[in-house]
Design a protein around this motif. Structure first.
Motif, PDB file in Angstrom:
ATOM      1  N   TRP A 293      48.549 -26.890  -7.822  1.00 44.53           N
ATOM      2  CA  TRP A 293      48.650 -25.653  -8.581  1.00 44.53           C
ATOM      3  C   TRP A 293      48.958 -24.522  -7.601  1.00 44.53           C
ATOM      4  CZ3 TRP A 293      44.776 -29.193  -8.605  1.00 44.53           C
ATOM      5  CH2 TRP A 293      44.457 -29.846  -9.807  1.00 44.53           C
TER       6      TRP A 293
ATOM      7  N   ASP B 252      46.643 -19.267  -5.908  1.00 46.24           N
ATOM      8  CA  ASP B 252      45.730 -18.283  -6.501  1.00 46.24           C
ATOM      9  C   ASP B 252      44.823 -18.879  -7.571  1.00 46.24           C
ATOM     10  OD1 ASP B 252      47.520 -18.603  -8.602  1.00 46.24           O
ATOM     11  OD2 ASP B 252      48.367 -16.581  -8.466  1.00 46.24           O
ATOM     12  N   GLN B 253      45.066 -20.162  -7.929  1.00 45.64           N
ATOM     13  CA  GLN B 253      44.212 -20.828  -8.913  1.00 45.64           C
ATOM     14  C   GLN B 253      43.116 -21.679  -8.265  1.00 45.64           C
ATOM     15  OE1 GLN B 253      46.383 -22.879 -12.040  1.00 45.64           O
ATOM     16  NE2 GLN B 253      48.106 -21.466 -11.885  1.00 45.64           N
TER      17      GLN B 253
ATOM     18  N   LYS C  34      52.481 -26.300 -12.713  1.00 43.56           N
ATOM     19  CA  LYS C  34      51.591 -27.342 -12.194  1.00 43.56           C
ATOM     20  C   LYS C  34      52.455 -28.500 -11.739  1.00 43.56           C
ATOM     21  CE  LYS C  34      48.033 -26.073 -15.577  1.00 43.56           C
ATOM     22  NZ  LYS C  34      48.846 -25.002 -16.218  1.00 43.56           N
TER      23      LYS C  34
ATOM     24  N   THR D  84      39.386 -21.298  -9.357  1.00 44.59           N
ATOM     25  CA  THR D  84      39.208 -21.773 -10.738  1.00 44.59           C
ATOM     26  C   THR D  84      39.213 -23.288 -10.783  1.00 44.59           C
ATOM     27  OG1 THR D  84      40.267 -19.794 -11.619  1.00 44.59           O
ATOM     28  CG2 THR D  84      40.183 -21.718 -13.053  1.00 44.59           C
TER      29      THR D  84
ATOM     30  N   ASN E 130      39.516 -29.841 -14.626  1.00 46.30           N
ATOM     31  CA  ASN E 130      40.842 -29.257 -14.444  1.00 46.30           C
ATOM     32  C   ASN E 130      41.887 -30.306 -14.101  1.00 46.30           C
ATOM     33  OD1 ASN E 130      40.550 -26.283 -14.801  1.00 46.30           O
ATOM     34  ND2 ASN E 130      38.993 -26.543 -13.234  1.00 46.30           N
TER      35      ASN E 130
END
Length: 405
Positions: A221, A224-225, A203, A228, A236
């Motif tokens: 990030w 691929d996150q 991160k 989410t 988050n």
């Protein structure tokens, strides 16, 4: 007929318009936005970009916007903070992180002051082509009335999804799909010590002091996150802040002033930036992950290079195609090392053993730490610091307990 029509009036388009107008060319600058207005940005202008503003006579306007200067960079991988600052560029050591509504208005006004004609709220609908050559644009003015304008060259400064680049099918090369997703927001009451750069695992967090005592805190990030992160942005974002307790304490004592802004639409590419009657500048011609925050500084550089090339071609000192080919060569020569560095940074592998070993060796070695920070801020060429002889020297000095020379 205009000498040049420039589509896009932010940090690439307005300087290009200003520089061409200062040379006496008839320039039309258009943008669908009205100014002042904001846009997604990491905002940082590194010393190389600040030096360009000084050369153009615009630095005083930026300073007057109440944006603080920055001369400290701290990088913390969870082991210890490593702080320093690179050497000056053309006598300039300062960096700034201005809000885009402030910076872009300064640039637009400078283009107008230089003699460029500016039309805001102008939508370009079509790129005009005749016999394989771009000849102008067709669009709508702020009131919705149709407008057609012709030019000797049409310049796309309209970002990574450039209408002009699509219309002429500008070839891409060295392309890499999006590697990161970003979100950021603005805070009051959060004091920071310059640019603070944190890597809590895979991160990224960066603090940027900006206008009127506000702090921009950017977070990233791996791409691929994205789904989410987007499912609950605030949670988050704050969960990531909490991985850095000292920063989290300051943030939770502050106040969030604006919504969260973000994207995962961050492709990496070079485009061929010229052809018959057209050229590209800024993100339209060269785009990369914002993790190194060089977009504005690179746009300033390329505006200077392109305006010089067009002047060489239109004045007869060189053929226009030859001059634009030289623009591409000079752009790529300057941009490629940073492009490669940016792609590596966006792999989120800062905790590689070799990186940690170098950091440990730099601790207490301020001269070499400043040169290392100079690589990150653009004032030291990467190959000047990251060559095997120099790295061996630093590691050996640390092992022997010697001081830097």
């Amino acid at each position: 007929m205009y000498d040049a029509i420039i589509i896009g009036a932010r940090c690439a388009g307005s300087p290009t318009a200003m520089l061409l107008a200062r040379k006496g060319y008839r320039v039309l600058l258009v943008d669908r936005a009205t100014f002042p207005s904001d846009t997604i940005s990491t905002q940082i202008i590194w010393p190389m970009g600040v030096a360009q503003l000084q050369t153009w006579g615009l630095l005083d306007r930026l300073v007057a916007s109440n944006c603080p200067k920055v001369t400290k960079f701290t990088m913390d991988l969870g082991d210890f903070p490593l702080s320093g600052w690179g050497p000056p560029v053309q006598g300039i050591a300062d960096s700034y992180g201005p809000r885009r509504f402030a910076l872009d208005k300064i640039l637009v006004d400078a283009a107008v002051d230089a003699g460029a004609e500016f039309r805001e709220g102008f939508t370009v609908d079509e790129i005009l082509v005749a016999d394989g050559r771009v000849t102008g644009v067709r669009g709508r003015d702020q009131g919705g009335s149709p407008v057609t304008e012709d030019a000797k060259i049409v310049i796309g400064a309209d970002g990574k999804h450039s209408l002009l680049a699509r219309a002429v099918q500008a070839p891409e090369y060295n392309a890499v799909p999006s590697l990161s997703c970003f979100y950021y927001t603005y805070w009051s009451g959060v004091p920071v010590d310059g640019y603070e750069d944190y890597w809590p695992g895979r991160k990224f967090i960066m603090t940027i002091p900006t206008n009127d005592d506000i702090t921009l805190i950017v977070m990233a990030w791996p791409c691929d996150q994205f789904h989410t992160i987007r499912a609950n942005i605030e949670k988050n974002y704050m969960d990531t802040i909490d991985l850095v307790p000292g920063l989290a304490e300051r943030v939770r004592e502050g106040h969030r002033e604006e919504p969260f802004y973000g994207t995962a639409d961050l492709p990496n590419f070079f485009r061929k930036p010229y052809g018959q009657g057209w050229s590209l500048v800024g993100d339209a011609g060269y785009n990369k992950d914002p993790i190194t925050a060089f977009g504005i500084s690179d746009a300033f550089r390329d505006a200077q290079l392109l305006s010089e090339a067009i002047d060489d071609g239109m004045s007869g000192r060189a053929g226009l195609e030859e001059a634009l080919g030289e623009y591409e060569r000079r752009r790529n020569e300057s941009a490629m090392p940073l492009y490669e560095t940016t792609l590596r940074a966006a792999e989120y592998d800062q905790h590689h053993p070799s990186s940690m070993e170098l950091r440990a060796a730099l601790q207490g070695n301020q001269p070499d730490t400043d040169l290392f920070m100079g690589v990150l801020t653009g004032s030291v060429p990467k190959e000047e610091f990251f060559n095997s002889q120099n790295i061996r020297r630093i590691l050996s000095q640390a092992k022997d307990g010697g001081s830097a020379v």
